[in-house]
Scaffold this active site. Structure first.
Site, PDB file in Angstrom:
ATOM      1  CG  HIS A  16       9.805  -0.810  -2.462  1.00 16.23           C
ATOM      2  ND1 HIS A  16       9.850   0.506  -3.101  1.00 16.23           N
ATOM      3  CD2 HIS A  16       8.742  -1.445  -3.135  1.00 16.23           C
ATOM      4  CE1 HIS A  16       8.957   0.490  -4.258  1.00 16.23           C
ATOM      5  NE2 HIS A  16       8.273  -0.939  -4.120  1.00 16.23           N
ATOM      6  N   GLY A  53       1.604  -2.835  -6.063  1.00 12.41           N
ATOM      7  CA  GLY A  53       1.548  -1.431  -5.612  1.00 12.41           C
ATOM      8  C   GLY A  53       0.180  -0.741  -5.835  1.00 12.41           C
ATOM      9  CD1 TRP A  71      -2.544  -1.672   0.083  1.00 17.87           C
ATOM     10  CD2 TRP A  71      -3.447  -0.851   1.449  1.00 17.87           C
ATOM     11  NE1 TRP A  71      -3.652  -2.159   0.073  1.00 17.87           N
ATOM     12  CE2 TRP A  71      -4.277  -1.450   0.821  1.00 17.87           C
ATOM     13  CE3 TRP A  71      -3.856   0.151   2.614  1.00 17.87           C
ATOM     14  CZ2 TRP A  71      -5.772  -1.826   1.307  1.00 17.87           C
ATOM     15  CZ3 TRP A  71      -5.108   0.038   2.766  1.00 17.87           C
ATOM     16  CH2 TRP A  71      -6.269  -0.671   2.365  1.00 17.87           C
ATOM     17  N   GLY A 120       4.879   1.701 -10.893  1.00 17.44           N
ATOM     18  CA  GLY A 120       4.041   2.773 -11.131  1.00 17.44           C
ATOM     19  C   GLY A 120       3.852   3.461 -12.614  1.00 17.44           C
ATOM     20  CD  GLU A 179       8.167   3.296  -4.303  1.00 17.45           C
ATOM     21  OE1 GLU A 179       7.338   3.225  -3.351  1.00 17.45           O
ATOM     22  OE2 GLU A 179       7.481   3.340  -5.384  1.00 17.45           O
TER      23      GLU A 179
HETATM   24  P1  PGA Z   1       3.068  -0.758  -9.058  1.00 15.00           P
HETATM   25  O1  PGA Z   1       4.116  -0.849  -7.499  1.00 15.00           O
HETATM   26  O2  PGA Z   1       2.352  -1.965  -8.899  1.00 15.00           O
HETATM   27  O3  PGA Z   1       2.139   0.430  -8.525  1.00 15.00           O
HETATM   28  O4  PGA Z   1       3.924  -0.538 -10.061  1.00 15.00           O
HETATM   29  C1  PGA Z   1       4.643  -2.022  -7.256  1.00 15.00           C
HETATM   30  C2  PGA Z   1       5.714  -1.931  -6.277  1.00 15.00           C
HETATM   31  O5  PGA Z   1       6.438  -0.835  -6.160  1.00 15.00           O
HETATM   32  O6  PGA Z   1       6.008  -2.823  -5.379  1.00 15.00           O
END
Ligand code: PGA
Length: 232
Positions: free
Chosen positions: A85, A215, A8, A158, A87
């Site tokens: 991750h 995601g 999430w 994303g 990010e």
């Molecule tokens: P996404 O993200 O499905 O929105 O591309 C996947 C993730 O970063 O785990």
């Protein structure tokens, strides 16, 4: 059995969690559905959905303002935790060493770490995907214990784009061989990055794909349930 794991990220409130967990109660699947929630939503899991967190401190406890320990995650009901991750690696400068330390602490607290690896757009275009991913796996995994690997090409997260089935197969094969070389060939390998209901089934059936990390499409029952239903 495949893993279908929702991430999430920094989204969701209590009402949205309740709506999702109520919807999940009626879903029939042989696969393992897990939702990795923001820390604030971990407690009070009365719907019995398996839950995970999205990060963990590499330290056990003490003066680390804002951090959350493995013991706290376990206490809150988490069974899994995402580590490394892209990010976190990008916005918080998390190195393979830090990711490994986090995975070790997770295992010490009886949490299963979901260790993310994946190349950047630049590395992808330079043809360096395999060497980058291999190095990330070898340097990020703990020496002992059970864990999951998630292959998430950074350029696909994303963005609504995914690698071709051939590319996913080749990278998963490389990860499998890398894990085999350290006697961890039973480790599940997930794919993540722009998974939607129209590509989930095909991707989940590729060789060495043991599940999906999702995601954006995991945030609402309207988009998440069709994914769960499409994965056999
Ligand atoms: P996404 O993200 O499905 O929105 O591309 C996947 C993730 O970063 O785990």
């Amino acid at each position: 059995m495949k893993f279908i794991i929702g991430n999430w990220k920094m989204n969701g409130n209590l009402a949205e969690k309740e709506a999702m967990f109520k919807a999940l109660k009626n879903v029939k699947t042989n696969n393992k559905v897990i939702i990795c929630l923001p820390f604030t939503l971990l407690y009070d899991n009365k719907y019995k959905t398996i839950i995970g967190a999205q990060d963990i401190s590499q330290y056990s406890n003490g003066a680390y303002t804002g951090d959350i320990s493995g013991e706290m995650l376990k206490d809150a009901g988490a069974e899994y935790v995402i580590v490394g991750h892209s990010e976190r690696r990008f916005y918080h400068n998390e190195t393979n060493d830090i990711v490994k330390a986090k995975a070790v602490v997770a295992i010490k607290n009886n949490l299963i770490p979901i260790i993310c690896v994946g190349e950047t757009d630049e590395e992808h275009h330079a043809g360096r995907t395999m060497s980058v991913v291999k190095k990330m796996v070898l340097e990020s995994v703990p020496d002992d214990g059970e864990y999951i690997i998630a292959y998430e090409p950074r350029w696909a997260i994303g963005k609504g784009i995914t690698p071709t089935p051939e590319e996913i197969t080749a990278v998963h094969e490389t990860i499998f061989k890398t894990l085999h070389s350290i006697h961890k060939e039973k480790t599940p390998i997930l794919y993540g990055g722009s998974v939607k209901s129209d590509n989930a089934s095909e991707i989940s059936e590729l060789p060495h794909v043991d599940g999906l990390l999702i995601g954006g499409a995991s945030l609402k029952p309207e988009t998440f349930l069709p994914i769960i239903n499409s994965v056999k």
